[in-house]
Design a protein around this motif. Structure first.
Motif, PDB file in Angstrom:
ATOM      1  N   GLY A   1       6.570 -17.065 -48.704  1.00  0.00           N
ATOM      2  CA  GLY A   1       5.695 -16.082 -49.297  1.00  0.00           C
ATOM      3  C   GLY A   1       5.059 -16.257 -50.293  1.00  0.00           C
ATOM      4  N   ILE A   2       3.544 -15.627 -50.955  1.00  0.00           N
ATOM      5  CA  ILE A   2       3.164 -16.085 -51.763  1.00  0.00           C
ATOM      6  C   ILE A   2       2.731 -14.448 -52.137  1.00  0.00           C
ATOM      7  CG2 ILE A   2       2.626 -18.620 -51.458  1.00  0.00           C
ATOM      8  CD1 ILE A   2      -0.116 -17.667 -50.576  1.00  0.00           C
ATOM      9  N   TYR A   3       2.207 -14.586 -53.760  1.00  0.00           N
ATOM     10  CA  TYR A   3       1.737 -13.250 -54.313  1.00  0.00           C
ATOM     11  C   TYR A   3       0.340 -13.956 -54.562  1.00  0.00           C
ATOM     12  CZ  TYR A   3       5.975 -10.135 -54.083  1.00  0.00           C
ATOM     13  OH  TYR A   3       6.508  -9.318 -54.083  1.00  0.00           O
ATOM     14  N   LYS A   4      -1.019 -12.702 -53.796  1.00  0.00           N
ATOM     15  CA  LYS A   4      -2.049 -13.083 -54.479  1.00  0.00           C
ATOM     16  C   LYS A   4      -2.979 -11.949 -54.836  1.00  0.00           C
ATOM     17  CE  LYS A   4      -6.502 -15.617 -52.968  1.00  0.00           C
ATOM     18  NZ  LYS A   4      -6.789 -16.824 -51.873  1.00  0.00           N
ATOM     19  N   ASP A   5      -3.874 -11.603 -55.724  1.00  0.00           N
ATOM     20  CA  ASP A   5      -4.655 -10.548 -55.970  1.00  0.00           C
ATOM     21  C   ASP A   5      -3.325  -9.327 -55.914  1.00  0.00           C
ATOM     22  OD1 ASP A   5      -7.114 -12.030 -56.442  1.00  0.00           O
ATOM     23  OD2 ASP A   5      -7.471 -11.956 -54.386  1.00  0.00           O
ATOM     24  N   GLY A   6      -1.906  -9.450 -56.743  1.00  0.00           N
ATOM     25  CA  GLY A   6      -0.834  -8.422 -56.112  1.00  0.00           C
ATOM     26  C   GLY A   6      -0.363  -8.152 -54.630  1.00  0.00           C
ATOM     27  N   THR A   7      -0.760  -8.565 -53.908  1.00  0.00           N
ATOM     28  CA  THR A   7      -0.538  -8.434 -52.231  1.00  0.00           C
ATOM     29  C   THR A   7       0.330  -9.311 -51.819  1.00  0.00           C
ATOM     30  OG1 THR A   7      -2.135  -7.038 -51.903  1.00  0.00           O
ATOM     31  CG2 THR A   7      -1.360  -7.855 -49.839  1.00  0.00           C
ATOM     32  N   PHE A   8       1.773  -9.240 -51.310  1.00  0.00           N
ATOM     33  CA  PHE A   8       1.879 -10.470 -50.806  1.00  0.00           C
ATOM     34  C   PHE A   8       1.425 -10.642 -49.188  1.00  0.00           C
ATOM     35  CE2 PHE A   8       5.815 -11.511 -48.205  1.00  0.00           C
ATOM     36  CZ  PHE A   8       6.695 -12.630 -49.322  1.00  0.00           C
ATOM     37  N   ASN A   9       1.736 -11.969 -48.420  1.00  0.00           N
ATOM     38  CA  ASN A   9       1.527 -12.718 -47.950  1.00  0.00           C
ATOM     39  C   ASN A   9       2.171 -13.925 -47.657  1.00  0.00           C
ATOM     40  OD1 ASN A   9      -1.680 -11.782 -47.527  1.00  0.00           O
ATOM     41  ND2 ASN A   9      -1.360 -12.576 -49.949  1.00  0.00           N
ATOM     42  N   GLU A  10       2.374 -13.701 -46.308  1.00  0.00           N
ATOM     43  CA  GLU A  10       3.853 -14.691 -46.048  1.00  0.00           C
ATOM     44  C   GLU A  10       3.043 -15.309 -45.125  1.00  0.00           C
ATOM     45  OE1 GLU A  10       8.076 -13.293 -44.821  1.00  0.00           O
ATOM     46  OE2 GLU A  10       6.531 -12.835 -44.042  1.00  0.00           O
ATOM     47  N   ARG A  11       3.722 -17.532 -44.967  1.00  0.00           N
ATOM     48  CA  ARG A  11       2.075 -18.421 -44.619  1.00  0.00           C
ATOM     49  C   ARG A  11       3.719 -19.041 -43.522  1.00  0.00           C
ATOM     50  NH1 ARG A  11      -2.185 -20.472 -48.543  1.00  0.00           N
ATOM     51  NH2 ARG A  11      -2.974 -18.154 -48.706  1.00  0.00           N
ATOM     52  N   LEU A  12       3.437 -19.873 -42.614  1.00  0.00           N
ATOM     53  CA  LEU A  12       4.211 -20.495 -42.071  1.00  0.00           C
ATOM     54  C   LEU A  12       4.481 -22.271 -42.728  1.00  0.00           C
ATOM     55  CD1 LEU A  12       2.722 -20.408 -37.941  1.00  0.00           C
ATOM     56  CD2 LEU A  12       4.931 -19.613 -39.295  1.00  0.00           C
ATOM     57  N   PHE A  13       5.850 -22.700 -42.720  1.00  0.00           N
ATOM     58  CA  PHE A  13       5.680 -23.477 -43.406  1.00  0.00           C
ATOM     59  C   PHE A  13       4.873 -24.738 -42.825  1.00  0.00           C
ATOM     60  CE2 PHE A  13       8.591 -28.088 -43.576  1.00  0.00           C
ATOM     61  CZ  PHE A  13       8.408 -27.399 -44.794  1.00  0.00           C
ATOM     62  N   PRO A  14       3.887 -25.703 -43.598  1.00  0.00           N
ATOM     63  CA  PRO A  14       3.552 -26.759 -42.852  1.00  0.00           C
ATOM     64  C   PRO A  14       3.785 -28.048 -43.008  1.00  0.00           C
ATOM     65  CG  PRO A  14       2.983 -26.236 -45.592  1.00  0.00           C
ATOM     66  CD  PRO A  14       4.177 -24.900 -44.963  1.00  0.00           C
ATOM     67  N   PHE A  15       3.970 -28.181 -41.247  1.00  0.00           N
ATOM     68  CA  PHE A  15       5.560 -29.599 -41.035  1.00  0.00           C
ATOM     69  C   PHE A  15       3.629 -30.725 -41.058  1.00  0.00           C
ATOM     70  CE2 PHE A  15       6.300 -31.796 -37.058  1.00  0.00           C
ATOM     71  CZ  PHE A  15       7.309 -31.884 -37.767  1.00  0.00           C
ATOM     72  N   ASP A  16       4.754 -31.920 -41.521  1.00  0.00           N
ATOM     73  CA  ASP A  16       4.311 -32.658 -41.166  1.00  0.00           C
ATOM     74  C   ASP A  16       4.794 -34.029 -40.024  1.00  0.00           C
ATOM     75  OD1 ASP A  16       2.528 -35.048 -40.534  1.00  0.00           O
ATOM     76  OD2 ASP A  16       2.058 -35.660 -43.134  1.00  0.00           O
ATOM     77  N   PRO A  17       4.483 -33.988 -38.786  1.00  0.00           N
ATOM     78  CA  PRO A  17       5.217 -34.742 -38.053  1.00  0.00           C
ATOM     79  C   PRO A  17       5.599 -35.934 -38.124  1.00  0.00           C
ATOM     80  CG  PRO A  17       3.017 -34.431 -36.632  1.00  0.00           C
ATOM     81  CD  PRO A  17       3.115 -33.633 -38.041  1.00  0.00           C
TER      82      PRO A  17
END
Length: 239
Positions: free
Chosen positions: A23-39
């Motif tokens: 999770g990251i906070y941007k402009d006071g809003t919590f956003n979840e992102r999928l973990f970036p995977f490099d094969p």
């Protein structure tokens, strides 16, 4: 290696299914992102890894002794090795910890040492993170899914196994445990590292607890249950 690349889509789908997010906070809003995977894995030859392992163990041991000295004898300051102002003006220095010795004299239980390989094929340290850094769970779960999707890759190549991390974490917490259960502390569902906290608690057989689950009585930390409170002997908490 080609089979691992061929399973990239499947691996990413499983990472999403398992909720491997940060999770990251941007402009006071919590956003979840999928973990970036490099094969394509970062390969480190075994002989290099063995040298790195020995060096990192030595370094973390020295850093723990350094912190102990700073809060006790201060020989490194008196001998002029480290200037006094570097210590006492540092935001990381806590005067409240003067003279305090943690269990087994261990200050940094989980250390994150950032490494980079230079053009000269030598390894260099960028940063020492001694505050229980987050991030271990992501390569652990990614490796588990890779092994499941492409077992032939791990059968063909000699890949060092990392599936004992949970057991190592439990052993570390047990070593400094002062009598009670092991707890993985999390600020809650909307914390950036919540996935990691819940994953490590499961892997290490520890209790996942939020602040409302814990209380102090007579200088002893307890975990609330539906019955009697349970004493806590060790807490995994990012500082």
């Amino acid at each position: 290696m080609k089979t691992l690349l061929a399973h990239t889509k499947e691996i990413n789908e499983q990472l999403a299914r398992y909720g491997v997010k940060f999770g990251i906070y941007k402009d006071g809003t919590f956003n979840e992102r999928l973990f970036p995977f490099d094969p394509v894995p970062r390969q480190i030859p075994e002989k290099d890894y063995e040298v790195l392992e020995k060096g990192l163990v030595q370094r973390v041991t020295a850093l723990n002794k350094f912190i102990y000295d700073i809060y006790h004898d201060k020989k490194i300051v008196r001998d002029g090795v480290v200037p006094e102002e570097f210590v006492y003006r540092s935001p990381g220095y806590l005067a409240q910890c003067e003279g305090i010795t943690p269990s087994k004299e261990v200050y940094s239980h989980i250390s994150g040492i950032d490494l980079v390989e230079g053009k000269d094929n030598e390894w260099y340290i960028l940063e020492d993170n001694l505050r229980i850094p987050s991030g271990a769970s992501y390569p652990l779960i990614a490796r588990t899914i890779c092994r499941r999707c492409s077992p032939e890759t791990f059968q063909r190549y000699h890949v060092r196994d990392n599936r004992n991390y949970g057991a190592l974490l439990k052993r570390t917490m047990d070593y400094v445990n002062t009598g009670g259960i092991n707890v993985i502390f999390t600020p809650g569902r909307y914390n950036a590292a919540y996935f990691e906290h819940s994953y490590l608690a499961e892997q290490a057989g520890a209790v996942l607890a939020e602040s409302n689950d814990l209380f102090v009585e007579n200088q002893t930390l307890y975990y609330r249950t539906s019955r009697d409170p349970v004493r806590v002997g060790a807490v995994y908490r990012r500082v």
